[in-house]
Structure formats: C-alpha cells, structure tokens
Design a protein around this motif. Structure first.
Motif, short mmCIF file in Angstrom:
data_model
loop_
_atom_site.label_atom_id
_atom_site.label_comp_id
_atom_site.label_asym_id
_atom_site.label_seq_id
_atom_site.Cartn_x
_atom_site.Cartn_y
_atom_site.Cartn_z
N VAL A 1 84.35 56.11 -13.43
CA VAL A 1 83.80 56.07 -12.25
C VAL A 1 83.12 57.64 -12.12
O VAL A 1 82.27 57.66 -11.38
CB VAL A 1 84.47 55.48 -11.17
N TYR B 1 81.14 56.26 3.30
CA TYR B 1 82.00 57.12 2.43
C TYR B 1 82.01 58.45 2.99
O TYR B 1 81.00 58.88 3.63
CB TYR B 1 81.35 57.10 0.94
N ASP C 1 88.31 53.22 -0.49
CA ASP C 1 88.03 51.74 -0.74
C ASP C 1 89.50 50.82 -1.20
O ASP C 1 89.23 49.64 -0.84
CB ASP C 1 87.36 51.63 -2.09
N GLU C 2 90.59 51.61 -1.42
CA GLU C 2 91.70 50.83 -1.65
C GLU C 2 92.56 50.73 -0.53
O GLU C 2 93.60 49.96 -0.58
CB GLU C 2 92.45 51.84 -2.75
N ASN D 1 87.15 59.01 -1.80
CA ASN D 1 86.46 57.78 -1.72
C ASN D 1 87.20 56.57 -2.34
O ASN D 1 86.97 55.46 -1.79
CB ASN D 1 84.95 57.85 -1.99
N ILE D 2 87.69 56.79 -3.35
CA ILE D 2 88.32 55.58 -4.18
C ILE D 2 89.55 55.24 -3.43
O ILE D 2 89.90 54.00 -3.28
CB ILE D 2 88.88 56.16 -5.59
N LYS E 1 87.79 61.13 -5.30
CA LYS E 1 89.11 60.74 -5.25
C LYS E 1 89.45 60.02 -4.06
O LYS E 1 89.96 59.05 -3.65
CB LYS E 1 90.27 61.54 -5.98
N HIS F 1 88.74 54.13 -12.32
CA HIS F 1 88.94 53.14 -11.21
C HIS F 1 88.86 51.55 -11.78
O HIS F 1 87.81 51.36 -12.20
CB HIS F 1 88.33 53.30 -9.96
#
Length: 187
Positions: A50, A64, A184-185, A180-181, A178, A45
């Motif tokens: 990560v 999260y 965040d995006e 949580n990524i 994935k 990421h």
C-alpha cells in the motif's frame, strides 16, 4: 608537457575506475544490507503493498490522519521543496491557504494550536512522519467522523509513536501511513 600529461591520464583512469565503478558497487552492497534491501521498505496491508515507509502519501478523506503538505503532490519521482523564503508573499499566501483549509476541516481547533508542520511542506515534499502533536491535533475530527472515543485515538497515536534514534538523536515521530492502517484496523 609530456612530464604532466602521462600522470594526468593515469590519475584520470584511476579515478574513473574508483569513483565510476568501485564506489557505486560499494554503495549498492551497503544498500542491500539496509532494511528493504535498497528498494525502500514496503508497507504491506492485507497482502497488498500500500506504500513505502519512507515516502509520504496523500490521504484526502477527513477520516484519516493527514500528512504534511507536499510541494510535489506526493510524487516520489521528483522530490523538492518550494525554495521560497519564509517572507516571500507567495509562500505566505500558500501557508495561509493551508491554515484556512485546515480550519475548515478542523473547526474545533484554535488557529494558534495548529502545529507548523501541518501547514508547511518539508524540504523533500515527501516526509512520511508527523510529530505526536500534529497527530493529536487531528484526533477530534477523526473521532467525530469515525465515532471513536478520542481517548482510544490518543492511545493509538501513543502506540504508533517512535522515539528518537537510540533514545538520543532526533524527536519522536509517527509514520502517517502506518498510523492510518492501524486506524482502519481498529474495531
């Protein structure tokens, strides 16, 4: 005695070569053809590794999605479960503590609606996936903390859900890292 000794020595040498040399080399070659080339699938990421796709990691912030509990504190160097029976008083106490903690962080959820996987650890303590139900039950908390509409989060969960292998084997899952990524995006 000589009649049995020499064949035993030959068999031992053959098995050492086969099982101590050729078999590990064969497995290494097969692993190099797998995703991640036998080293695990790295999740990158913003140009930085990560985590790994197949190893859970802890997310302590309530904004999260939380993974399954881990008996090994998410340490991949030593995986393992609690090895306690479902009726063991210590096990029942730890599950009750997890339920109480979940209820503190998710007060809008009824106790009976908590998926069992959110209060019980996996056999390895490193399960990176959740069921869609376990992710969806966390949506109200995350929506409130991030100021995101719950419908958007439900869509995010749906987009990150992987179906069963070949559409037949297993159950739908979501990789928490994935997810949580992707969270965040979100704008």
């Amino acid at each position: 005695m000589k009649k049995y000794l020499w064949p035993s020595i030959k068999l031992t040498i053959i098995l050492i070569v086969l099982l101590g040399g050729l078999y590990p080399l064969f497995l290494s070659a097969v692993a190099k053809m797998a995703p991640g080339k036998g080293d695990g699938v790295k999740v990158v990421h913003n140009g930085k590794v990560v985590g790994y796709e197949n190893i859970a990691q802890q997310f302590s912030d309530d904004k999260y999605f939380q993974p399954r509990p881990s008996t090994v504190n998410y340490n991949a160097a030593g995986s393992g479960g609690s090895n306690k029976a479902a009726g063991n008083p210590d096990y029942l106490k730890s599950v009750q503590e997890r339920i109480d903690t979940f209820m503190v962080h998710n007060p809008e959820i009824k106790r009976t609606d908590i998926p069992v996987e959110l209060v019980t650890a996996s056999a390895s303590g490193l399960d990176p996936d959740l069921s869609p139900a376990a992710a969806l039950v966390q949506v109200p908390r995350i929506a409130k903390l991030r100021g995101i509409a719950p419908e958007k989060l439900k869509d995010l969960v749906a987009k990150n859900t992987k179906g069963p292998l070949l559409g037949l084997f297993g159950v739908p899952t979501i990789n928490v890292l994935k997810l949580n990524i992707a969270l965040d995006e979100m704008k």
